[in-house]
Design a protein around this motif. Structure first.
Motif, PDB file in Angstrom:
ATOM      1  N   LEU A  90      -5.598 -12.215   7.895  1.00  0.00           N
ATOM      2  CA  LEU A  90      -5.512 -11.699   6.530  1.00  0.00           C
ATOM      3  C   LEU A  90      -6.005 -10.263   6.453  1.00  0.00           C
ATOM      4  O   LEU A  90      -5.378  -9.407   5.830  1.00  0.00           O
ATOM      5  N   SER A  91      -7.147  -9.983   7.087  1.00  0.00           N
ATOM      6  CA  SER A  91      -7.690  -8.627   7.062  1.00  0.00           C
ATOM      7  C   SER A  91      -6.738  -7.635   7.720  1.00  0.00           C
ATOM      8  O   SER A  91      -6.543  -6.524   7.221  1.00  0.00           O
ATOM      9  N   ALA A  92      -6.158  -8.048   8.843  1.00  0.00           N
ATOM     10  CA  ALA A  92      -5.200  -7.168   9.521  1.00  0.00           C
ATOM     11  C   ALA A  92      -3.975  -6.926   8.645  1.00  0.00           C
ATOM     12  O   ALA A  92      -3.445  -5.811   8.606  1.00  0.00           O
ATOM     13  N   GLU A  93      -3.526  -7.985   7.933  1.00  0.00           N
ATOM     14  CA  GLU A  93      -2.369  -7.831   7.048  1.00  0.00           C
ATOM     15  C   GLU A  93      -2.668  -6.851   5.925  1.00  0.00           C
ATOM     16  O   GLU A  93      -1.860  -5.988   5.594  1.00  0.00           O
ATOM     17  N   VAL A  94      -3.868  -6.977   5.339  1.00  0.00           N
ATOM     18  CA  VAL A  94      -4.238  -6.060   4.261  1.00  0.00           C
ATOM     19  C   VAL A  94      -4.347  -4.635   4.786  1.00  0.00           C
ATOM     20  O   VAL A  94      -3.868  -3.686   4.157  1.00  0.00           O
ATOM     21  N   ALA A  95      -4.997  -4.465   5.944  1.00  0.00           N
ATOM     22  CA  ALA A  95      -5.121  -3.117   6.519  1.00  0.00           C
ATOM     23  C   ALA A  95      -3.747  -2.511   6.787  1.00  0.00           C
ATOM     24  O   ALA A  95      -3.516  -1.323   6.535  1.00  0.00           O
ATOM     25  N   ARG A  96      -2.834  -3.351   7.310  1.00  0.00           N
ATOM     26  CA  ARG A  96      -1.485  -2.858   7.578  1.00  0.00           C
ATOM     27  C   ARG A  96      -0.781  -2.449   6.283  1.00  0.00           C
ATOM     28  O   ARG A  96      -0.141  -1.395   6.214  1.00  0.00           O
ATOM     29  N   LEU A  97      -0.926  -3.291   5.253  1.00  0.00           N
ATOM     30  CA  LEU A  97      -0.271  -2.983   3.984  1.00  0.00           C
ATOM     31  C   LEU A  97      -0.894  -1.773   3.311  1.00  0.00           C
ATOM     32  O   LEU A  97      -0.204  -0.994   2.647  1.00  0.00           O
ATOM     33  N   VAL A  98      -2.207  -1.604   3.466  1.00  0.00           N
ATOM     34  CA  VAL A  98      -2.862  -0.418   2.903  1.00  0.00           C
ATOM     35  C   VAL A  98      -2.307   0.842   3.541  1.00  0.00           C
ATOM     36  O   VAL A  98      -1.992   1.825   2.856  1.00  0.00           O
ATOM     37  N   GLU A  99      -2.192   0.828   4.876  1.00  0.00           N
ATOM     38  CA  GLU A  99      -1.634   1.988   5.562  1.00  0.00           C
ATOM     39  C   GLU A  99      -0.182   2.215   5.158  1.00  0.00           C
ATOM     40  O   GLU A  99       0.255   3.343   4.946  1.00  0.00           O
ATOM     41  N   LYS A 100       0.567   1.119   5.031  1.00  0.00           N
ATOM     42  CA  LYS A 100       1.971   1.228   4.648  1.00  0.00           C
ATOM     43  C   LYS A 100       2.109   1.759   3.226  1.00  0.00           C
ATOM     44  O   LYS A 100       2.957   2.613   2.943  1.00  0.00           O
ATOM     45  N   ALA A 101       1.251   1.249   2.337  1.00  0.00           N
ATOM     46  CA  ALA A 101       1.287   1.727   0.958  1.00  0.00           C
ATOM     47  C   ALA A 101       0.880   3.184   0.867  1.00  0.00           C
ATOM     48  O   ALA A 101       1.448   3.962   0.088  1.00  0.00           O
ATOM     49  N   SER A 102      -0.120   3.581   1.676  1.00  0.00           N
ATOM     50  CA  SER A 102      -0.541   4.978   1.684  1.00  0.00           C
ATOM     51  C   SER A 102       0.586   5.888   2.165  1.00  0.00           C
ATOM     52  O   SER A 102       0.863   6.929   1.569  1.00  0.00           O
ATOM     53  N   ALA A 103       1.262   5.456   3.250  1.00  0.00           N
ATOM     54  CA  ALA A 103       2.387   6.248   3.757  1.00  0.00           C
ATOM     55  C   ALA A 103       3.525   6.287   2.746  1.00  0.00           C
ATOM     56  O   ALA A 103       4.166   7.328   2.552  1.00  0.00           O
ATOM     57  N   MET A 104       3.760   5.147   2.072  1.00  0.00           N
ATOM     58  CA  MET A 104       4.822   5.104   1.073  1.00  0.00           C
ATOM     59  C   MET A 104       4.487   5.992  -0.113  1.00  0.00           C
ATOM     60  O   MET A 104       5.368   6.654  -0.676  1.00  0.00           O
ATOM     61  N   THR A 105       3.215   6.015  -0.493  1.00  0.00           N
ATOM     62  CA  THR A 105       2.798   6.882  -1.586  1.00  0.00           C
ATOM     63  C   THR A 105       3.014   8.345  -1.227  1.00  0.00           C
ATOM     64  O   THR A 105       3.473   9.140  -2.055  1.00  0.00           O
ATOM     65  N   GLN A 106       2.697   8.706   0.014  1.00  0.00           N
ATOM     66  CA  GLN A 106       2.926  10.079   0.461  1.00  0.00           C
ATOM     67  C   GLN A 106       4.411  10.417   0.437  1.00  0.00           C
ATOM     68  O   GLN A 106       4.804  11.508   0.012  1.00  0.00           O
ATOM     69  N   ARG A 107       5.238   9.468   0.893  1.00  0.00           N
ATOM     70  CA  ARG A 107       6.688   9.695   0.843  1.00  0.00           C
ATOM     71  C   ARG A 107       7.179   9.814  -0.592  1.00  0.00           C
ATOM     72  O   ARG A 107       8.040  10.642  -0.904  1.00  0.00           O
ATOM     73  N   TYR A 108       6.611   8.979  -1.451  1.00  0.00           N
ATOM     74  CA  TYR A 108       7.004   9.010  -2.858  1.00  0.00           C
ATOM     75  C   TYR A 108       6.636  10.359  -3.485  1.00  0.00           C
ATOM     76  O   TYR A 108       7.441  10.958  -4.207  1.00  0.00           O
TER      77      TYR A 108
END
Length: 376
Positions: free
Chosen positions: A65-83
């Motif tokens: 679960l922690s790894a999934e959240v960390a992965r999604l946080v990084e993905k969301a951060s990258a997506m926010t930068q792209r956005y």
């Protein structure tokens, strides 16, 4: 929907003893035994058991679960930068489209002027005899010089007409091309914004579900007063060359050191960083973990001792990624941010202390600045 990190509201630490946790007791009415209820109950139980896993993916156990959240946080951060990058490009494209529109208006005015010139030339030729046949002009001329002057006038008039017609046609062609460019620019802008918004919403929905489950586990640990143990996350190889770094990769500063208000018993004893639940938290420098705790007003916390006798605290975490007594390197993940303990919102409470204990804090922003780390 989870908002981007930079739009999270200011969260506060309540440095007072936490209120006792309240257990919600769901009362179930007795039901009559019936053979038809057994299959229905089994199906319902299976659905409830499978639902969390389906919501957040393959996250068996705390580490998953922690790894999934960390992965999604990084993905969301990258997506926010792209956005945000898409928004900037959209702004440039919007300005370009407006420039094209201004160009179109100017070219339309130029075409109108050219059409007016054609009309004036035609009227001038008619008044000056430009409509007479060339043979008639030769017969009526009084001298060869007059014939040549007339011929030059005719040539100049014809040249002016031809030039005006050519310019008009070129301007109309440019107008059509620019109109097509403007329409294409607006269409591209709309498609890009819609695609980015859809991707961003999808990631945020996944992250929200995973964050909720992760924070629920942290709250259970705080209520029990016992940590679940270190969650070993796959940390990226950063290779920091500096001896000191900020405790987070991306953040927004909220409550500062020494600030007052109704949210604290006295003065605020650290620096708050507004970030989403599950964001990896870094040790600002190398040292040794001297405290890992999961109870009290700070919730899940980690304290690290650094050279020079200073200590740093990372509080209100959702998970810890280190064990007590472990040595940590600069930038190593020590946990994930959350809102455990007395906290009104997801954030990291960061302190720099002269001792491992509460009440010996110094200004973290100034302390980091003296070591070459300037928070923004």
């Amino acid at each position: 929907m989870v908002r981007p990190w930079h739009s999270l509201p200011q969260a506060y630490d309540l440095n007072r003893p936490a209120a006792p946790a309240r257990d919600t007791i769901r009362l179930m009415r007795p039901f009559r035994r019936h053979s038809l209820l057994v299959p229905a109950l089994l199906c319902a139980l299976a659905a409830l058991t499978a639902r969390p896993t389906a919501a957040i993916g393959d996250t068996d156990g705390p580490e998953g679960l922690s790894a999934e959240v960390a992965r999604l946080v990084e993905k969301a951060s990258a997506m926010t930068q792209r956005y945000e990058e898409g928004r900037r490009k959209a702004g440039v494209q919007r300005a370009r489209a407006k420039r094209l529109e201004r160009l179109l208006a100017r070219e339309r005015r130029n075409i109108a002027v050219l059409h007016g010139d054609l009309g004036r030339i035609a009227r001038a030729q008619y008044r000056s005899g430009g409509g007479l046949p060339h043979t008639a002009q030769l017969l009526l001329a009084e001298s060869p010089e007059e014939v040549m002057r007339g011929q030059r006038a005719v040539w100049q008039a014809d040249l002016a007409v031809n030039n005006a017609v050519t310019k008009s046609r070129r301007a109309e062609a440019r107008l059509a091309t620019d109109e097509a460019k403007a329409a294409k620019a607006w269409q591209t802008l709309g498609r890009r914004n819609a695609k980015l918004a859809e991707m961003k919403r999808g990631i945020e929905q996944q992250l929200e579900a995973a964050q909720s489950t992760l924070q629920g586990q942290a709250n259970a640990s705080v209520a029990a007063g016992a940590c679940r143990g270190a969650v070993r996350l796959d940390q990226p190889k950063t290779g920091f060359t500096a001896a000191w770094v900020a405790p987070l990769k991306t953040y927004e500063l909220s409550a500062g050191f020494g600030s007052g208000g109704k949210h604290w018993a006295n003065r605020h004893t650290g620096q708050d960083f507004a970030v989403g639940i599950g964001t990896p938290v870094r040790s600002v420098g190398k040292g040794r973990v001297v405290r890992v705790s999961c109870g009290g007003p700070f919730g899940v916390e980690v304290v690290v001792r650094h050279r020079g006798g200073y200590y740093t605290q990372y509080a209100h975490l959702a998970t810890v990624a280190v064990d007590q007594g472990e040595r940590v390197a600069t930038g190593q993940w020590v946990g994930q941010s959350g809102m455990s303990g007395n906290s009104t919102g997801p954030h990291l409470h960061f302190e720099v202390r002269l001792t491992p204990y509460h009440g010996s804090g110094v200004d973290p922003v100034r302390w980091l600045a003296e070591r070459g780390v300037r928070l923004n």
